[in-house]
Structures are given as structure tokens and as C-alpha cells.
Design an enzyme around this catalytic site. Structure first.
Site, PDB file in Angstrom:
ATOM      1  N   ASP A   1       6.297  -8.448  10.611  1.00  0.00           N
ATOM      2  CA  ASP A   1       6.832  -7.544   9.633  1.00  0.00           C
ATOM      3  C   ASP A   1       7.975  -6.641  10.168  1.00  0.00           C
ATOM      4  O   ASP A   1       8.237  -5.559   9.781  1.00  0.00           O
ATOM      5  CB  ASP A   1       5.796  -6.982   8.956  1.00  0.00           C
TER       6      ASP A   1
ATOM      7  N   GLY B   1       0.907  -1.218   0.009  1.00  0.00           N
ATOM      8  CA  GLY B   1      -0.094  -0.103  -0.047  1.00  0.00           C
ATOM      9  C   GLY B   1       0.942   1.113   0.163  1.00  0.00           C
ATOM     10  O   GLY B   1       1.815   1.283   0.142  1.00  0.00           O
ATOM     11  N   ARG B   2       0.079   2.391   0.129  1.00  0.00           N
ATOM     12  CA  ARG B   2       0.836   3.712   0.293  1.00  0.00           C
ATOM     13  C   ARG B   2       0.491   4.450   1.479  1.00  0.00           C
ATOM     14  O   ARG B   2      -0.565   4.533   2.054  1.00  0.00           O
ATOM     15  CB  ARG B   2       0.372   4.463  -1.121  1.00  0.00           C
TER      16      ARG B   2
END
Length: 659
Positions: free
Chosen positions: A465, A352-353
Site C-alpha cells: 500500500d 478505517g479511521r
């Protein structure tokens, strides 16, 4: 001259007597000569504001003169105080730090941290006899470090923040044995009574709504002799602090205090009005607007409202109502990011951004991430976890403030970090690089944050992550682990559930790719890759590098086997580093990269290594295979083809450019 000396002696003899029976009362603080510091101010209406929804702020307000608390035998006098306070948060289910009534040996408490410890301490030095303080905490944060019972409690603190006794905020109404809960940060005024009986050595604390009579049964009672704690003279006052997210204001409306007696009751009708209180004139006296004019106005804007609603339409199902405090309106996020303009883009990756934003109402600066929308099946569980993660509070974690769903996309809202992500300071010839001291501090900070996630919070949180691009730097370049979009939760002592294997090539635990179960050891494996990339200034996988340098862990291992591991450090560091610390980080990175989870240390052990409390054992009995993903014992290598292939097959289908 003799007359002046006699007068001075008389004054010195009389002053302690006056102090022993000291009493004062403030129905508002317009004329009060309090000693203020930090963010504390007295408004024109007479309201004492300790903090006012500022980021990392603290406020102290003390009675200006010292008070005599002991008799000639060194026994503490009786004392009594009552005060009216409010704490108001912009979110109904989220608050920053709380506040205290405190008796301290000095006023001001210079150096106390603005983000934690209730504005009392520079650092947590619990049960230190040199502290000499007594406090009643009205706390709205659950800090496991001090054994807090919940996010909304009252406690008695003596020489430290681990309360001697604490209970959830509430009161017993007179004539009614039923306990009634109170929310400290509701914005509603409440009254507190604190009393100490110097003869029976008993402390009592009572809490009640503003207009309720003082309950006969106190909320807290504690038998404790304060004589060794209090010095001959002490200062009385209030402290508060806010956290990294400016959500809460702390105010005192009135205060009464007395030595050797009962504090005089406050005149509630004379207390200053809160800024959000409306006068009877506004609520009753203002003439009602003509129904005809109101109807005309409604008709005039109806069409416009319909159009706006369509523009900002978002998904909202019935089950999401319970997560209201953690759900943001799409309209607010759209305005905050200026319509998600490229000018506000902070970064992008396969997931995503991320955009910079300024929330229109609270003026809080945030980072908004637009990510993929999980299938409808499992979304309820996912949102429940997002709401739970919103309660995480640690100085090395980026706060996850909430979420929004709209038209097939999910938006996650985080606190904004002004210095961006760590990888911008490590890779691709950065304009500004970090020196070794800054890098080592970031490493220890991320390790502390992971320990909190794995062991110290109410549930086990597996981040899934961990990498340099998900470590953000605040204004002081402290490392803060962020991006909890892949995080999974499970209860302490239970088995983690099988999940989809998601992550980034180079950080994926081989055992996780085989079992599908994300455990705390999954994060440890990724932390090993993180240690190497911070120490070496290289990404875990460099496809364009020479063959022997593609896999970072292989490359570092080859240096270690040749006895030149320090040659693997980032050349941008030059010679300005601590040899022992660099060697520790690189060796620890190799140890955490073991393909078998049982051979890896846990985060508590890792933090002990990094802090120098425990020496890292010799890792020469371990070897790494050519694939760079499997350790084997010295008597022979383990075939790594399968494990490496599995990891590569899983990871090859995943975006590797960050999230």
C-alpha cells in the site's frame, strides 16, 4: 622565575608517570566530576543516567582528564575496567538502542546521532582509521547494516560499529560449562569486565549478573593489537542513544578503572538504588493491612470493577498470550484517544479511521488506527505478522508498536508523526507546500525504507500500500513509510503466497491483480505511481480532470513523448528545482509503472539511480499504451484491454480514498 620554570618541567615529567598507573573507582557517582553531555545526568542518589526513556536522545559521560595509553615506543599499555549497568525498557520484548563503554580520542562526541549508532557517530563511517576508538557495545537492536547477530548481544568494536567479534548476551557460571542467557534490557543490574593485556595483545570481555562472581571464562576474547588504534592520550567513558520510540533508559551504577593493573573491585553494597527498587523497610517493615479493612475495600469496588471491565472488554484468545508485548489494552487506547473523539481524528479512509493518542502510562504519543476485523480464519497468522512487523527498525519507517482486538474491530498502534501525511502537502491547494529538495529527500527516504523491507530485514516484507497518504513526515519533514495493515511477509528465497487483492486504484500492479501474489515488484509498481504524484503534485487517478489527464501515468508519458516532460512538474514548485533530478524522478516513475514485473527495476537499483551512483538507461525503447497500465517494446503495442479491465474490475470494488 627560574624556579617556576623548573617546577613546570618537573610537573610535565611526572604527569605521564602518574597517568600510566592511573586508577579510579566510583561506588555511585555523587562526588564524581564526570564530563557529561546530551541527556546524561547524575541523580541525587548517585546514579549515572545516560538516557531516560526520551525520544531520540543521546548521552555521554567521560572521565574528565585524558589518560596516557602508550609507552615511549608507541605500544599500548594494559588496562582493566569493570562497571555495573542497567537498561530498562517499558516493553519486555522491545528496546531502543543500547550503550557502550568507549575509549575515544575526544570526549563528548559532539554531533553523534540521537536515534542510532549508539551515540558514537554522526554517520556510519565503518573501519575509518581516523576514528581512533575502541568500544564494547551492549546492543539491543539488530542492525543488518553492521552485521549484528541478534537483538541482544555484546560486541567488540574497533574504529567502526561492525563488531570484530560478538556473541549473544550471557555468561558461563563458574564450575558450570552451561551457557546462561541474559537479557540486556531486563532492568536487572549486571556487571561487565573489560581487560586488555598489552603484552599478549589480547582483549577479553566478561558479563555476569550483579551478585555473581566474575566467571572464569570470558564471553568474548579477541587477539588484537590496540597500539595503532589508540593515540598517546585518550578519554574513557560511556555512550548511549535512544531511537524514535522512547522505550529504554540506560544507567551506570558504579565504575572502576586502572591502567597497567587490575581494576579495583566495586563495593556492591554501596551502589545507588534503582528508582524501582524497594527498601526492606517498605517490603518487610510496613505493618500488614488489616484483612477486615482489605475485604471491605474489595467489596466496595467490586461492582465498579465489573462495570469497567464490561466497558473495556476485548477479544483475547489463548494463542495471543505469546504476543503479549505487542498487544495493547483497549482501555489504554480508549483513554489515550479520549474515547476516540472526533477532536483527536487525524484522518479516515475506506479502511478505517486514525486517531491521535497519548498512552496514559508511558506518555508516548501514538496514532491509533481502527480498521476492519479480518475473519477469524487467518487471524492468528495475521497477528503473528503484526508482532513480527513490530520489530522493524529503520529511520524511514513508522514503527508499528502493536495491536488490539475488540468487538469486531482491529486497532493498530503506530508512533505518532507530528507533520501528518505527505498528501496533505501535495494535493488540494495545501497551506504549506514542500520545495523540491524536501520532496527529493522524502523520495529517497521512502526508497531506502522499501529496500530495507525487501532485502535487508530477516524476512521479505511486501508493504502492498505504498502511496503518498501512507508516507508520514516526522518533525524534520523526513519521509517515513507507515501503515503496515496490508503488509505480507515471506522468507528470503521462498515464493509469496496468494492473497486477496487489496489496495487503492492507481497503485495496483496489473500482475498482482492477475496472479494474486504480492511480490516486491508489487511495491515497485506502487512506488512508480508515488514518484509521479510527488513530482507532479497530482493523484494517480483524477476522475474530474479532462479525459486526457485522468490517468497520471498517461499524462506524464504524453509529455515525455513530446519531449517536454518537465512541463508535467507540480506548478507549485515554480522554477526552484534541479532539472536533472526532476527528470530522473518522472522517467523512473514511468519505468516502475511497466505492467510486466521483469521490466521494472528493484529497489536497490532505484536507490542507486536516485543517489546518482548509477545513470538511468534510456527509456525511449519503451512505450506506454493508451490505458496507461501496460508498457510495450518499440516494435509494437500490447493489447491492454484485458489487463486494464482486470485491474479496474478489482480496484472498482475497493475504497480509493486512502486508508
Amino acid at each position: 622565575m627560574a624556579f617556576k620554570i623548573a617546577l613546570l618541567v618537573t610537573y610535565c615529567l611526572v604527569l605521564p608517570i602518574i597517568s600510566e598507573d592511573l586508577g579510579f573507582k566510583y561506588n555511585g557517582f555523587k562526588l564524581a566530576n564526570l564530563s557529561l553531555d546530551g541527556k546524561a545526568v547524575i541523580t541525587s542518589s548517585g546514579l549515572l543516567k545516560l538516557t531516560n526513556m526520551v525520544k531520540q536522545g543521546q548521552g555521554h559521560a567521560f572521565y574528565p582528564s585524558p589518560i596516557n595509553f602508550k609507552d615511549s615506543n608507541g605500544s599500548a599499555y594494559s588496562f582493566s575496567t569493570s562497571f555495573v549497568f542497567t537498561m530498562e525498557s517499558i516493553y519486555p520484548d522491545l528496546s531502543a538502542e543500547g550503550m557502550t563503554f568507549v575509549i575515544a580520542s575526544t570526549k563528548g562526541l559532539q554531533g553523534a546521532l540521537p536515534a542510532e549508532y549508539l551515540g558514537l557517530f554522526i554517520e556510519p563511517n565503518n573501519e575509518n582509521f581516523r576514528n581512533h576508538f575502541f568500544a564494547v557495545e551492549l546492543d539491543t537492536i539488530k542492525n543488518n547494516q553492521f552485521g549484528d547477530i541478534n537483538f541482544n548481544h555484546v560486541g567488540i568494536d574497533i574504529n567502526g560499529l561492525e563488531s570484530k567479534v560478538s556473541k549473544p548476551a550471557g555468561y558461563y557460571a563458574n564450575g558450570n560449562s552451561v551457557f546462561r542467557d541474559l537479557t540486556l534490557f531486563s532492568g536487572k543490574p549486571m556487571q561487565v569486565w573489560v581487560e586488555y593485556d598489552g603484552l599478549s595483545k589480547k582483549i577479553s570481555v566478561t558479563l555476569a549478573p550483579l551478585k555473581a562472581n566474575k566467571p572464569n571464562t570470558p564471553l568474548l576474547s579477541l587477539s588484537y593489537d590496540l597500539s595503532p588504534i589508540l593515540k598517546q592520550t585518550m578519554y574513557v567513558g560511556f555512550t548511549s542513544a535512544t531511537g524514535p520510540v522512547p522505550t529504554t533508559s540506560h544507567c551506570v551504577l558504579g565504575w572502576s578503572f586502572r591502567m597497567n593493573g587490575i581494576a579495583e573491585g566495586l563495593d556492591l553494597s554501596q551502589l545507588p538504588k534503582l528508582p524501582n527498587e524497594k527498601s526492606k523497610f517498605l517490603t518487610i517493615g510496613v505493618p500488614t493491612i488489616s484483612s477486615v479493612i482489605l475485604l471491605t475495600a474489595i467489596l466496595a469496588v467490586t461492582y465498579f470493577v465489573i462495570r469497567v471491565k464490561k466497558k473495556y472488554a476485548e477479544e483475547l484468545e489463548d494463542w495471543e498470550l505469546e504476543y503479549g508485548p505487542h498487544r495493547f489494552k483497549y482501555k489504554d487506547l480508549y483513554i489515550a484517544t479520549k474515547g476516540f473523539r472526533d477532536k483527536e481524528l487525524l484522518g479516515s479512509g475506506g479502511f478505517g479511521r486514525v486517531y491521535r493518542g497519548l498512552l496514559p502510562t508511558s506518555k508516548i504519543q501514538v496514532a491509533v488506527k481502527r480498521v476492519w476485523h479480518e475473519p477469524r480464519q487467518g487471524m492468528r497468522e495475521f497477528v503473528a505478522e503484526i508482532a513480527s512487523l513490530g520489530r522493524l527498525r529503520h529511520r524511514n519507517l513508522v514503527p508499528l508498536l502493536g495491536y488490539c482486538r475488540r468487538k469486531g474491530e482491529l486497532l493498530l498502534v503506530y508512533e505518532y508523526m507530528p507533520n501528518g501525511s505527505l498528501d496533505n502537502f501535495l494535493f488540494d491547494q495545501p497551506n504549506i507546500s514542500l520545495n523540491w529538495d524536501q520532496r527529493f529527500r522524502v523520495i529517497k527516504g521512502v526508497a531506502s525504507g522499501l529496500l530495507y523491507l525487501h532485502e535487508e530485514w530477516e524476512q521479505v516484507v511486501v508493504h502492498r500500500d505504498v502511496k503518498a497518504s501512507n508516507v508520514l513526515l516526522d518533525g524534520e519533514l523526513n519521509g517515513r513509510l507507515g501503515d503496515f495493515g496490508l503488509a505480507r511477509l515471506y522468507d528470503h528465497g521462498s515464493e509469496p503466497r496468494t492473497t486477496h487483492v487489496l489496495g487503492t486504484l492507481g497503485y495496483l500492479d496489473p500482475e498482482h491483480t492477475r496472479s494474486g501474489k504480492a511480490t516486491t515488484s508489487t511495491d515497485v509498481y506502487a512506488f512508480g505511481a508515488f514518484l509521479l504524484e510527488v513530482g507532479c503534485g497530482r493523484r494517480p487517478i483524477e476522475p474530474r480532470a479532462p479525459t486526457e489527464e485522468i490517468v497520471l501515468v498517461d499524462w506524464v508519458f504524453s509529455h515525455w513523448t513530446r519531449g517536454v516532460i518537465l512541463q508535467a512538474i507540480d506548478p507549485k514548485l515554480g522554477y526552484d528545482y534541479v532539472k536533472e533530478e526532476v527528470e530522473l524522478v518522472l522517467k523512473l516513475g514511468l519505468l516502475c509503472s511497466h505492467s510486466e514485473s521483469v521490466a521494472r527495476p528493484n529497489m536497490r537499483q532505484i536507490l542507486l539511480y536516485l543517489e546518482g551512483s548509477t545513470a538511468l538507461s534510456d527509456i525511449s525503447s519503451l512505450r506506454i499504451s493508451a490505458g496507461g497500465l501496460t508498457f510495450a517494446h518499440a516494435e509494437g503495442f500490447v493489447d491492454s484491454n484485458n489487463s486494464e479491465g482486470n485491474c479496474s474490475n478489482v480496484a472498482a470494488s475497493l475504497p480509493s480514498g486512502g486508508r
